[in-house]
Design a protein around this motif. Sequence first.
Motif, PDB file in Angstrom:
ATOM      1  N   ASP A  19      -0.874   2.180 -32.303  1.00 35.34           N
ATOM      2  CA  ASP A  19      -1.047   0.909 -31.611  1.00 35.34           C
ATOM      3  C   ASP A  19      -2.110   0.050 -32.294  1.00 35.34           C
ATOM      4  O   ASP A  19      -1.990  -1.175 -32.337  1.00 35.34           O
ATOM      5  N   LEU A  20      -3.150   0.689 -32.810  1.00 40.46           N
ATOM      6  CA  LEU A  20      -4.171  -0.049 -33.553  1.00 40.46           C
ATOM      7  C   LEU A  20      -3.615  -0.586 -34.868  1.00 40.46           C
ATOM      8  O   LEU A  20      -3.942  -1.693 -35.289  1.00 40.46           O
ATOM      9  N   GLU A  21      -2.772   0.213 -35.508  1.00 38.34           N
ATOM     10  CA  GLU A  21      -2.206  -0.179 -36.792  1.00 38.34           C
ATOM     11  C   GLU A  21      -1.181  -1.309 -36.630  1.00 38.34           C
ATOM     12  O   GLU A  21      -1.084  -2.196 -37.475  1.00 38.34           O
ATOM     13  N   ALA A  34      -7.221  -0.238 -39.539  1.00 42.62           N
ATOM     14  CA  ALA A  34      -7.726  -0.119 -38.167  1.00 42.62           C
ATOM     15  C   ALA A  34      -7.809   1.324 -37.669  1.00 42.62           C
ATOM     16  O   ALA A  34      -8.836   1.709 -37.092  1.00 42.62           O
ATOM     17  N   PRO A  35      -6.771   2.163 -37.883  1.00 42.49           N
ATOM     18  CA  PRO A  35      -6.885   3.541 -37.393  1.00 42.49           C
ATOM     19  C   PRO A  35      -8.035   4.306 -38.056  1.00 42.49           C
ATOM     20  O   PRO A  35      -8.784   5.013 -37.383  1.00 42.49           O
ATOM     21  N   GLN A  36      -8.177   4.146 -39.360  1.00 47.47           N
ATOM     22  CA  GLN A  36      -9.247   4.854 -40.065  1.00 47.47           C
ATOM     23  C   GLN A  36     -10.620   4.362 -39.610  1.00 47.47           C
ATOM     24  O   GLN A  36     -11.528   5.166 -39.398  1.00 47.47           O
ATOM     25  N   GLN A  41     -15.592   5.530 -36.526  1.00 45.59           N
ATOM     26  CA  GLN A  41     -16.527   5.276 -35.424  1.00 45.59           C
ATOM     27  C   GLN A  41     -16.668   6.507 -34.534  1.00 45.59           C
ATOM     28  O   GLN A  41     -17.771   6.852 -34.107  1.00 45.59           O
ATOM     29  N   LEU A  42     -15.535   7.152 -34.270  1.00 50.00           N
ATOM     30  CA  LEU A  42     -15.575   8.365 -33.449  1.00 50.00           C
ATOM     31  C   LEU A  42     -16.303   9.495 -34.158  1.00 50.00           C
ATOM     32  O   LEU A  42     -17.041  10.262 -33.527  1.00 50.00           O
TER      33      LEU A  42
END
Length: 100
Positions: A19-21, A34-36, A41-42
């Motif tokens: 969904d981020l991608e 975006a996913p990376q 961040q996590l």
Amino acid sequence: MIIDYAARFEGLSSDRLFDLEYPDGQDGPSDCDAPQEFIEQLLAALADWRQQLLAGSRADADDYRRCLDAVREAWLQHSFRWEGGPSLPYPFDLPAGVLS
């Protein structure tokens, strides 16, 4: 103030990374970074959380392990799922009782 690290990992899955991608759906434009960036961040949050666990200022090691596993699972599934790719189980964990 105690940081609720576990809350940052709620709903984490490979679907969320996709969904981020593809924020406008699979037919829309992609933001392949975006996913990376989200996973990075996590991982930074996990690194801070780990340091606090090792210092003895936190006692939520089980939540830490659960969140670390969620990151591993989401990234693994996201990294290896593509059109025409292998059929992978989701999740990779074995059902309860299989190892008993």
